[in-house]
Design a protein around this motif. Structure first.
Motif, short mmCIF file in Angstrom:
data_model
loop_
_atom_site.label_atom_id
_atom_site.label_comp_id
_atom_site.label_asym_id
_atom_site.label_seq_id
_atom_site.Cartn_x
_atom_site.Cartn_y
_atom_site.Cartn_z
N ARG A 125 47.02 41.42 66.28
CA ARG A 125 46.60 42.67 66.08
C ARG A 125 46.54 43.19 64.73
NH1 ARG A 125 45.91 41.20 70.43
NH2 ARG A 125 46.66 42.14 72.52
N THR A 126 45.46 44.02 64.37
CA THR A 126 45.46 44.60 63.19
C THR A 126 46.34 46.28 63.26
OG1 THR A 126 43.36 45.56 63.65
CG2 THR A 126 43.27 43.73 62.29
N PRO A 127 46.79 46.67 62.18
CA PRO A 127 47.46 47.90 62.28
C PRO A 127 46.57 49.01 62.96
CG PRO A 127 47.84 46.90 60.16
CD PRO A 127 46.66 46.11 60.91
N ALA A 128 47.43 49.96 63.73
CA ALA A 128 46.83 51.22 63.92
C ALA A 128 46.94 52.14 62.74
CB ALA A 128 47.54 51.73 65.09
N HIS B 16 43.21 54.44 71.00
CA HIS B 16 44.23 54.08 70.01
C HIS B 16 44.98 55.14 69.73
CE1 HIS B 16 41.76 50.48 68.15
NE2 HIS B 16 41.85 50.08 69.45
N ARG B 17 44.59 56.36 69.54
CA ARG B 17 45.26 57.47 69.38
C ARG B 17 46.40 57.63 70.41
NH1 ARG B 17 45.23 62.70 71.13
NH2 ARG B 17 45.98 64.12 69.97
N PHE C 64 51.69 48.96 64.98
CA PHE C 64 50.67 48.48 65.79
C PHE C 64 51.04 48.91 67.32
CE2 PHE C 64 51.78 45.61 62.35
CZ PHE C 64 50.77 44.99 61.82
N ARG C 65 49.94 48.99 67.94
CA ARG C 65 49.68 49.92 69.32
C ARG C 65 50.72 49.10 70.20
NH1 ARG C 65 44.97 48.84 71.08
NH2 ARG C 65 44.41 47.61 69.31
N ASP C 66 50.52 47.63 70.42
CA ASP C 66 51.44 46.96 71.65
C ASP C 66 52.44 46.04 70.90
OD1 ASP C 66 49.36 45.18 70.49
OD2 ASP C 66 48.20 45.27 72.25
N ILE C 67 52.26 45.54 69.62
CA ILE C 67 53.17 44.61 69.01
C ILE C 67 54.50 45.64 68.99
CG2 ILE C 67 53.81 43.28 67.31
CD1 ILE C 67 51.10 42.46 66.69
N SER C 68 54.22 46.48 68.43
CA SER C 68 55.55 47.75 68.34
C SER C 68 56.33 47.88 69.51
CB SER C 68 55.07 48.84 67.69
OG SER C 68 54.62 48.85 66.34
N ARG C 69 55.88 47.54 70.76
CA ARG C 69 56.39 47.54 72.10
C ARG C 69 57.68 46.40 72.12
NH1 ARG C 69 56.32 52.54 74.45
NH2 ARG C 69 54.12 53.01 75.09
#
Length: 351
Positions: free
Chosen positions: A62-65, A96-97, A143-148
């Motif tokens: 993933r690229t960063p949000a 994304h937001r 990151f939107r999902d990696i940060s999960r």
């Protein structure tokens, strides 16, 4: 997921034939997602394996949000920084937001409250350090999902940031069963239980309940003893100026036996995401006594593990490639037997 015969040719193999009795073949198979978001007791939201995942599989990229220069984090007052961060996150396109503002924080539940404080709390809880190159300023990315992905002290996943594509890559470092939670290490796991718990509580506000941290007291004590042994071995093995005869007379632990012990301790502690560090030291120790074959074996294992969790452009990987190409020409050749004359060892960062 398409099931293929265990033995025999694959698609396009002239030796592969199919009859009406064969299983039907899917012309355009749809890959099964590797993970799904789930509520996990005591952890809010996490990611669970939606199917079996094999070691070495890339789970996501993933690229960063949101990506922020580390200098601004250090230089700006919190209120000013929080305001700029809010404006950046609020300008993200949907979905994304919404995904950004739904990330968990250490400060209670989140939602569609897009206040400046909310954006800052999400950043403080979920940001990764994602440097572009050695010597360059730190970047902090959410990151939107990696940060999960939640923390584990024996993580089954590892990640690295590719500056060429601005992509964060997550790989499985062990085989993962369906339904198992995906975890990464938020901190250096080569610490005692008490030190790990203190750091996690101080920075993220939780106590770890992973399998390693939930052991009975007598097993926690044994784990802590192994950690202290690892720390001591890393110190002695990274001193390239101590020749083996001198080390043996001074009861200093170096040489191939010490390297083998380090690998064993990493395995016993479940430090699969860091195994390249132990194999790196073992390769140097074998080369340091002139055993090219065993040095090459360890270097190959280091390359296999290191490429998985650190990417291709790392100095220690170049070092291992050079050793594999010509052990006797490598700087480490017989350095443990040379009475300390070779002091130019390359202590590369393998973390």
């Amino acid at each position: 997921m398409v099931t293929r015969p265990v033995f025999g040719g694959g698609k396009g193999d002239a030796a592969s034939t199919h009859t009406s009795a064969d299983w039907p073949l899917e012309s355009d198979p749809v890959p099964v997602p590797a993970w799904s978001e789930q509520n996990i007791p005591g952890k809010d939201v996490g990611l669970l394996a939606a199917r079996p995942i094999r070691r070495g599989e890339r789970i996501m990229a993933r690229t960063p949000a949101v990506m922020i220069d580390g200098a601004s984090v250090d230089a700006l007052p919190v209120d000013s920084f929080a305001g700029l961060l809010h404006d950046a996150a609020a300008s993200l396109p949907e979905p994304h937001r919404g995904q950004f503002f739904n990330l968990s924080t250490n400060y209670g539940s989140t939602g569609e409250d897009t206040s400046e404080n909310e954006a800052y709390q999400i950043f403080a809880t979920n940001a990764f350090r994602t440097g572009v190159a050695d010597g360059e300023p730190d970047l902090h990315s959410v990151f939107r999902d990696i940060s999960r992905i939640n923390h584990g002290c024996q993580p089954n996943c590892a990640y690295f940031f590719d500056p060429a594509t601005l992509t964060h890559n997550v790989y499985a470092v062990v085989d993962i069963m369906q339904g198992e939670e995906l975890t990464v290490a938020y901190i250096d796991p080569i610490q005692t239980n008490a030190d790990r718990q203190a750091k996690l509580h101080r920075h993220w506000g939780f106590g770890c309940t992973c399998a390693r941290c939930s052991l009975p007291p007598h097993r926690v004590a044994e784990s802590d003893d192994r950690v202290r042994s690892i720390q001591a071995l890393l110190t002695t093995l990274d001193d390239y100026t101590t020749p083996l005869p001198e080390a043996m007379s001074a009861n200093v632990t170096v040489g191939p036996s010490a390297g083998e012990l380090l690998v064993l301790l990493f395995e016993l502690e479940g430090l699969h995401a860091r195994m390249h560090e132990a194999e790196y030291r073992l390769a140097l120790e074998w080369n340091g006594v002139g055993d090219a074959l065993r040095a090459t074996q360890a270097a190959r294992r280091c390359l296999d593990r290191g490429l998985l969790v650190r990417g291709a452009e790392q100095a220690f990987l170049t070092n291992m490639r050079q050793l594999v190409a010509d052990p006797a020409a490598h700087w480490s050749w017989k350095f443990r037997l040379d009475n300390g004359e070779k002091t130019g060892g390359e202590k590369n960062n393998t973390k």
